[in-house]
Write an enzyme that holds these catalytic residues in place. Sequence first.
Site, PDB file in Angstrom:
ATOM      1  N   ASP A 141       0.678  -1.308   0.002  1.00 13.19           N
ATOM      2  CA  ASP A 141       0.076   0.121   0.012  1.00 13.19           C
ATOM      3  C   ASP A 141       0.836   1.480  -0.034  1.00 13.19           C
ATOM      4  O   ASP A 141       0.570   2.335   0.487  1.00 13.19           O
ATOM      5  CB  ASP A 141      -0.883   0.157   1.198  1.00 13.19           C
ATOM      6  CG  ASP A 141      -1.979  -0.874   0.964  1.00 13.19           C
ATOM      7  OD1 ASP A 141      -2.392  -1.301   0.118  1.00 13.19           O
ATOM      8  OD2 ASP A 141      -2.639  -1.182   2.227  1.00 13.19           O
ATOM      9  N   CYS A 196     -17.919 -17.249  -7.344  1.00 18.61           N
ATOM     10  CA  CYS A 196     -18.935 -16.388  -6.428  1.00 18.61           C
ATOM     11  C   CYS A 196     -20.297 -16.983  -6.957  1.00 18.61           C
ATOM     12  O   CYS A 196     -21.110 -16.764  -6.271  1.00 18.61           O
ATOM     13  CB  CYS A 196     -18.990 -15.017  -6.697  1.00 18.61           C
ATOM     14  SG  CYS A 196     -17.316 -14.121  -5.904  1.00 18.61           S
ATOM     15  N   CYS A 199     -24.238 -16.424  -5.881  1.00 22.37           N
ATOM     16  CA  CYS A 199     -24.452 -15.982  -4.435  1.00 22.37           C
ATOM     17  C   CYS A 199     -24.451 -14.259  -4.387  1.00 22.37           C
ATOM     18  O   CYS A 199     -23.567 -13.474  -5.290  1.00 22.37           O
ATOM     19  CB  CYS A 199     -23.095 -16.144  -3.800  1.00 22.37           C
ATOM     20  SG  CYS A 199     -22.935 -15.707  -1.956  1.00 22.37           S
ATOM     21  N   CYS A 222     -19.373   3.597   0.995  1.00 22.08           N
ATOM     22  CA  CYS A 222     -18.841   2.590   1.886  1.00 22.08           C
ATOM     23  C   CYS A 222     -18.504   2.834   3.090  1.00 22.08           C
ATOM     24  O   CYS A 222     -17.747   3.886   3.271  1.00 22.08           O
ATOM     25  CB  CYS A 222     -17.672   2.214   1.084  1.00 22.08           C
ATOM     26  SG  CYS A 222     -16.532   0.425   1.950  1.00 22.08           S
ATOM     27  N   CYS A 249     -15.355  -1.379   8.030  1.00 23.41           N
ATOM     28  CA  CYS A 249     -16.522  -2.527   7.891  1.00 23.41           C
ATOM     29  C   CYS A 249     -16.191  -3.568   7.345  1.00 23.41           C
ATOM     30  O   CYS A 249     -15.413  -3.613   6.190  1.00 23.41           O
ATOM     31  CB  CYS A 249     -17.588  -1.617   7.238  1.00 23.41           C
ATOM     32  SG  CYS A 249     -19.222  -2.593   6.967  1.00 23.41           S
TER      33      CYS A 249
END
Length: 363
Positions: A141, A196, A199, A222, A249
């Site tokens: 990062d 995925c 779903c 978000c 979150c």
Amino acid sequence: MSSRHTETELAALAKQLKSWASELGFAHLGISPASNAAHADKLRDWLARGYHGDMEYMSRHEALRRDPDALLPGTVRVISARMDYQPVAADAQQLLNTPSRAYISRYALGRDYHKLIRKRLAQLAERLGEHAGQHHRAFVDSAPVLERGFAEQAGLGWIGKNSMLINSRAGSWFFLGEIYTDVPLPVDPPQETGHCGSCRACLDDCPTGAIVAPYQVDARRCISYLTIELKDAIPEEFRRAMGNRVFGCDDCQLVCPWNKFAQISGEADFSPRHQLDDSSLLSLFLWSEEQFLNRTAGSPIRRIGYQRWLRNLAVGLGNAPYHADILAGLKKQRPLAEPMVAEHIDWALAQQQSRAEVLARSR
């Protein structure tokens, strides 16, 4: 090795790199080409939609994300490494169901991962340099890198509908880091995509509807963005939906079926500090600035600063059940807060007072 290596020598070096990575605590290492046009195009589309909000650096450095050679001339391979971070901590879902407690994203409960992973990647890059190549650079990062895209190409997982990288054997509770290198190591095959399926758990569970379509996250909605990246006031339309989430979150990961395979991290640095995995909103809100600085030293929470910490906690307290102590705590901090934070405290006071009136009428 000499400056020119045989395919056999490069294959042996790649195998050795994976062994060294395991010794350094990485759960998975993969190698990909340095080109990433498909993911770069998706980023450009995401930016064009304005989904990055106030994260101006995302658009400012788009060209560098598209072209690794611009960051490190001569780059031909990207080495991606995964380190699991899920700690032993208070039950996440139970915390979310207890509105007077503070929920802090699992990745932020312990020490900041950047230094730990960067140091180990640097050690890995140094070992690589002892055997081949001249140019290596480690990132965590710390520069504009399309890390999930490269990690997907390197076989570490696939990018799911919540835009997280998901591994079929480890879920998504992990950090990523990269090494750019000029060594033409053999590349790893990508994992099959599409796991995925039909779903929709992450889309349907997102508190603020930030996953606006499969594989599309509008950061402006978000909670991680609102509590960490956003420097201004949190829009009122999202405050109730934030609940008791005060730093980040995890909802889209908590409901992801693949996380039943997630591994508990063995890294002590990722373990919760100062009971951040199970503290009341009010106790954290009443920290002085000195306490905040002392107790978040070496923590990713430190980056938002004391005032935004109060801002986030004020929203959580505004969503908590009425309690006289909460009302008193909000009033105590109100004179000390900067104007932007004071507005959130006023909002929280109004919520608490409204609940007090409802309780009084019901008696």
